[in-house]
Design a protein around this motif. Structure first.
Motif, PDB file in Angstrom:
ATOM      1  N   GLY A 197     -50.732 -44.732  40.351  1.00 26.70           N
ATOM      2  CA  GLY A 197     -49.782 -43.693  40.682  1.00 26.70           C
ATOM      3  C   GLY A 197     -48.363 -44.041  40.292  1.00 26.70           C
ATOM      4  N   GLU A 198     -48.108 -45.334  39.960  1.00 23.85           N
ATOM      5  CA  GLU A 198     -46.783 -45.737  39.530  1.00 23.85           C
ATOM      6  C   GLU A 198     -46.708 -45.790  38.007  1.00 23.85           C
ATOM      7  OE1 GLU A 198     -45.326 -49.249  41.380  1.00 23.85           O
ATOM      8  OE2 GLU A 198     -45.768 -48.554  43.426  1.00 23.85           O
ATOM      9  N   SER A 199     -45.495 -45.905  37.492  1.00 27.34           N
ATOM     10  CA  SER A 199     -45.279 -45.949  36.042  1.00 27.34           C
ATOM     11  C   SER A 199     -44.848 -47.346  35.613  1.00 27.34           C
ATOM     12  CB  SER A 199     -44.220 -44.922  35.634  1.00 27.34           C
ATOM     13  OG  SER A 199     -44.628 -43.612  35.982  1.00 27.34           O
ATOM     14  N   LYS A 200     -45.039 -47.648  34.325  1.00 28.24           N
ATOM     15  CA  LYS A 200     -44.651 -48.948  33.795  1.00 28.24           C
ATOM     16  C   LYS A 200     -44.120 -48.793  32.375  1.00 28.24           C
ATOM     17  CE  LYS A 200     -44.233 -53.387  34.209  1.00 28.24           C
ATOM     18  NZ  LYS A 200     -43.365 -53.984  35.245  1.00 28.24           N
ATOM     19  N   THR A 201     -42.949 -49.375  32.112  1.00 33.27           N
ATOM     20  CA  THR A 201     -42.315 -49.269  30.802  1.00 33.27           C
ATOM     21  C   THR A 201     -42.369 -50.609  30.077  1.00 33.27           C
ATOM     22  OG1 THR A 201     -40.818 -47.528  31.542  1.00 33.27           O
ATOM     23  CG2 THR A 201     -40.162 -48.775  29.585  1.00 33.27           C
ATOM     24  N   PHE A 202     -42.652 -50.568  28.776  1.00 32.69           N
ATOM     25  CA  PHE A 202     -42.691 -51.758  27.927  1.00 32.69           C
ATOM     26  C   PHE A 202     -41.633 -51.626  26.835  1.00 32.69           C
ATOM     27  CE2 PHE A 202     -46.716 -51.548  29.991  1.00 32.69           C
ATOM     28  CZ  PHE A 202     -47.090 -52.869  30.209  1.00 32.69           C
ATOM     29  N   THR A 203     -40.994 -52.747  26.509  1.00 33.76           N
ATOM     30  CA  THR A 203     -39.957 -52.780  25.480  1.00 33.76           C
ATOM     31  C   THR A 203     -40.435 -53.628  24.305  1.00 33.76           C
ATOM     32  OG1 THR A 203     -38.218 -52.564  27.140  1.00 33.76           O
ATOM     33  CG2 THR A 203     -37.562 -53.399  24.975  1.00 33.76           C
ATOM     34  N   ILE A 204     -40.298 -53.079  23.099  1.00 35.55           N
ATOM     35  CA  ILE A 204     -40.738 -53.769  21.884  1.00 35.55           C
ATOM     36  C   ILE A 204     -39.503 -54.171  21.085  1.00 35.55           C
ATOM     37  CG2 ILE A 204     -42.034 -53.554  19.742  1.00 35.55           C
ATOM     38  CD1 ILE A 204     -42.822 -51.196  22.578  1.00 35.55           C
ATOM     39  N   THR A 205     -39.442 -55.459  20.699  1.00 36.51           N
ATOM     40  CA  THR A 205     -38.268 -55.978  19.984  1.00 36.51           C
ATOM     41  C   THR A 205     -38.724 -56.807  18.780  1.00 36.51           C
ATOM     42  OG1 THR A 205     -37.078 -56.126  22.085  1.00 36.51           O
ATOM     43  CG2 THR A 205     -36.142 -57.305  20.192  1.00 36.51           C
ATOM     44  N   PRO A 206     -38.284 -56.434  17.547  1.00 35.94           N
ATOM     45  CA  PRO A 206     -38.643 -57.231  16.374  1.00 35.94           C
ATOM     46  C   PRO A 206     -37.717 -58.436  16.223  1.00 35.94           C
ATOM     47  CG  PRO A 206     -37.349 -55.348  15.710  1.00 35.94           C
ATOM     48  CD  PRO A 206     -37.531 -55.219  17.197  1.00 35.94           C
ATOM     49  N   ASP A 207     -38.196 -59.463  15.514  1.00 33.05           N
ATOM     50  CA  ASP A 207     -37.342 -60.601  15.192  1.00 33.05           C
ATOM     51  C   ASP A 207     -36.309 -60.174  14.149  1.00 33.05           C
ATOM     52  OD1 ASP A 207     -38.811 -62.156  16.907  1.00 33.05           O
ATOM     53  OD2 ASP A 207     -40.027 -63.097  15.326  1.00 33.05           O
ATOM     54  N   SER A 208     -35.296 -61.000  13.995  1.00 33.61           N
ATOM     55  CA  SER A 208     -34.266 -60.720  12.987  1.00 33.61           C
ATOM     56  C   SER A 208     -34.895 -60.655  11.589  1.00 33.61           C
ATOM     57  CB  SER A 208     -33.198 -61.819  13.012  1.00 33.61           C
ATOM     58  OG  SER A 208     -32.222 -61.586  12.024  1.00 33.61           O
ATOM     59  N   GLY A 209     -34.565 -59.598  10.843  1.00 30.36           N
ATOM     60  CA  GLY A 209     -35.133 -59.425   9.506  1.00 30.36           C
ATOM     61  C   GLY A 209     -36.429 -58.651   9.493  1.00 30.36           C
ATOM     62  N   TYR A 210     -36.882 -58.212  10.680  1.00 32.36           N
ATOM     63  CA  TYR A 210     -38.129 -57.446  10.768  1.00 32.36           C
ATOM     64  C   TYR A 210     -37.867 -56.155  11.532  1.00 32.36           C
ATOM     65  CZ  TYR A 210     -40.601 -61.592   9.145  1.00 32.36           C
ATOM     66  OH  TYR A 210     -41.037 -62.669   8.392  1.00 32.36           O
ATOM     67  N   HIS A 211     -38.811 -55.225  11.394  1.00 32.21           N
ATOM     68  CA  HIS A 211     -38.712 -53.962  12.114  1.00 32.21           C
ATOM     69  C   HIS A 211     -40.065 -53.620  12.729  1.00 32.21           C
ATOM     70  CE1 HIS A 211     -40.273 -52.737   8.146  1.00 32.21           C
ATOM     71  NE2 HIS A 211     -40.888 -51.761   8.830  1.00 32.21           N
ATOM     72  N   ILE A 212     -40.034 -52.666  13.666  1.00 33.28           N
ATOM     73  CA  ILE A 212     -41.294 -52.244  14.291  1.00 33.28           C
ATOM     74  C   ILE A 212     -42.074 -51.406  13.298  1.00 33.28           C
ATOM     75  CG2 ILE A 212     -42.318 -50.962  16.212  1.00 33.28           C
ATOM     76  CD1 ILE A 212     -39.675 -51.478  17.755  1.00 33.28           C
ATOM     77  N   LYS A 213     -43.277 -51.838  13.019  1.00 30.39           N
ATOM     78  CA  LYS A 213     -44.133 -51.111  12.087  1.00 30.39           C
ATOM     79  C   LYS A 213     -44.901 -50.016  12.819  1.00 30.39           C
ATOM     80  CE  LYS A 213     -47.977 -51.790   8.840  1.00 30.39           C
ATOM     81  NZ  LYS A 213     -48.903 -52.793   8.250  1.00 30.39           N
ATOM     82  N   ASP A 214     -45.476 -50.341  13.980  1.00 29.75           N
ATOM     83  CA  ASP A 214     -46.259 -49.351  14.722  1.00 29.75           C
ATOM     84  C   ASP A 214     -46.519 -49.878  16.127  1.00 29.75           C
ATOM     85  OD1 ASP A 214     -47.594 -47.035  15.266  1.00 29.75           O
ATOM     86  OD2 ASP A 214     -49.377 -47.493  14.056  1.00 29.75           O
ATOM     87  N   VAL A 215     -46.777 -48.972  17.034  1.00 27.61           N
ATOM     88  CA  VAL A 215     -47.196 -49.308  18.391  1.00 27.61           C
ATOM     89  C   VAL A 215     -48.474 -48.541  18.665  1.00 27.61           C
ATOM     90  CG1 VAL A 215     -46.633 -49.183  20.844  1.00 27.61           C
ATOM     91  CG2 VAL A 215     -44.839 -49.751  19.171  1.00 27.61           C
ATOM     92  N   LEU A 216     -49.492 -49.275  19.099  1.00 26.31           N
ATOM     93  CA  LEU A 216     -50.798 -48.680  19.396  1.00 26.31           C
ATOM     94  C   LEU A 216     -51.012 -48.660  20.903  1.00 26.31           C
ATOM     95  CD1 LEU A 216     -52.962 -50.525  16.708  1.00 26.31           C
ATOM     96  CD2 LEU A 216     -51.859 -48.272  16.516  1.00 26.31           C
ATOM     97  N   VAL A 217     -51.325 -47.507  21.446  1.00 25.70           N
ATOM     98  CA  VAL A 217     -51.643 -47.354  22.858  1.00 25.70           C
ATOM     99  C   VAL A 217     -53.101 -46.935  22.964  1.00 25.70           C
ATOM    100  CG1 VAL A 217     -51.187 -46.063  24.981  1.00 25.70           C
ATOM    101  CG2 VAL A 217     -49.290 -46.815  23.531  1.00 25.70           C
ATOM    102  N   ASP A 218     -53.857 -47.783  23.646  1.00 29.90           N
ATOM    103  CA  ASP A 218     -55.310 -47.560  23.752  1.00 29.90           C
ATOM    104  C   ASP A 218     -55.924 -47.367  22.358  1.00 29.90           C
ATOM    105  OD1 ASP A 218     -55.087 -47.761  26.508  1.00 29.90           O
ATOM    106  OD2 ASP A 218     -54.839 -45.595  26.765  1.00 29.90           O
ATOM    107  N   GLY A 219     -55.383 -48.106  21.373  1.00 26.54           N
ATOM    108  CA  GLY A 219     -55.914 -48.084  20.011  1.00 26.54           C
ATOM    109  C   GLY A 219     -55.388 -46.976  19.135  1.00 26.54           C
ATOM    110  N   LYS A 220     -54.548 -46.112  19.658  1.00 22.32           N
ATOM    111  CA  LYS A 220     -54.023 -44.984  18.889  1.00 22.32           C
ATOM    112  C   LYS A 220     -52.519 -45.155  18.682  1.00 22.32           C
ATOM    113  CE  LYS A 220     -57.488 -41.728  20.657  1.00 22.32           C
ATOM    114  NZ  LYS A 220     -57.717 -40.441  21.362  1.00 22.32           N
ATOM    115  N   SER A 221     -52.054 -44.799  17.497  1.00 19.00           N
ATOM    116  CA  SER A 221     -50.649 -44.952  17.157  1.00 19.00           C
ATOM    117  C   SER A 221     -49.770 -43.959  17.916  1.00 19.00           C
ATOM    118  CB  SER A 221     -50.424 -44.759  15.661  1.00 19.00           C
ATOM    119  OG  SER A 221     -49.050 -44.797  15.340  1.00 19.00           O
TER     120      SER A 221
END
Length: 245
Positions: A197-221
């Protein structure tokens, strides 16, 4: 004495003196024959002498020879020598105190207790309760007596006495497995429990020189997002972050 033989002639000038000497000799021999070895038996409570008796060597100390057994709150008391022992030397008999054990009852409501949580304790003990476990649930704390608000940290101090009763409280949870490829991170990471019943937030951070390519939730982009929130969680989920140059 195994026999004493004497032969002598004595012609006292004074018959009364002879009779006195003879009587003194017989009295002295009588005292020697009747002499017996005795030892002191002293009953002690710590450094306090409760009673001392004299006992012939080889005799036994009986129950009636003992004083009343001292008592101490929250302790059982005994003597370190029980009635019936044979006296061969001067002997001290001491009071021995052992703390009374008290029971601890745990109401786990379907959970499994930690093996480190004791079943008994004494007035001399102090300990902190460990958290129990229950599959699909998070432990929210213990209550005892009339308490209504569970407490995660419960410590029993020295000097506590009497039986104790603790009740475990739980909240049903879902799990979210959060992982990330190299060249970046997801926070929080690992297996995260979330009360249903509660919510949860996740933060994605790339290393220097990289970027986020994709995030998969339950296997889906869900795209190259930098944050993702699971809202009103009721089931288990996964989240995975991928990175690229």
């Amino acid at each position: 004495f195994g026999g004493i033989c004497c032969s002598f002639r004595y012609r006292p000038r004074n018959r009364n003196v002879f009779q006195f000497l003879l009587s003194s000799f017989i009295f002295t021999i009588g005292l020697f024959v009747q002499f017996e070895i005795v030892f002191a038996v002293t009953f002690m409570d710590g450094e306090t002498v409760l009673k001392t008796i004299l006992v012939k060597k080889g005799n036994k100390v009986t129950q009636t020879d003992y004083p009343d057994l001292p008592t101490k709150p929250y302790y059982n008391s005994t003597w370190d020598k029980e009635p019936g022992f044979t006296v061969e030397k001067n002997t001290d008999v001491h009071t021995v105190y052992k703390p009374i054990p008290y029971g601890i009852t745990y109401h786990l409501n379907g959970g499994t207790n930690s093996p480190d949580n004791p079943k008994t304790y004494t007035v001399e003990d102090t300990f902190t309760l460990k958290a129990p476990t229950k599959r699909g649930y998070a432990f929210t704390g213990w209550t005892s007596g009339n308490e209504t608000e569970p407490k995660l940290n419960v410590t029993i101090p020295v000097g506590t006495t009497g039986g104790l009763v603790f009740t475990a409280h739980w909240v049903e949870v879902a799990t979210i497995d959060a992982t990330a490829d190299e060249h970046g991170k997801i926070d929080p990471a690992g297996t995260i429990t979330v009360p249903k019943g509660e919510s949860k937030t996740f933060t994605i951070t790339p290393d220097s020189g990289y970027h986020i390519k994709d995030v998969l939730v339950d296997g889906k982009s869900v795209g190259a997002v930098s944050t993702y929130t699971f809202k009103e969680v009721v089931a288990d989920h996964t989240i995975h972050a991928a990175f690229a140059e």
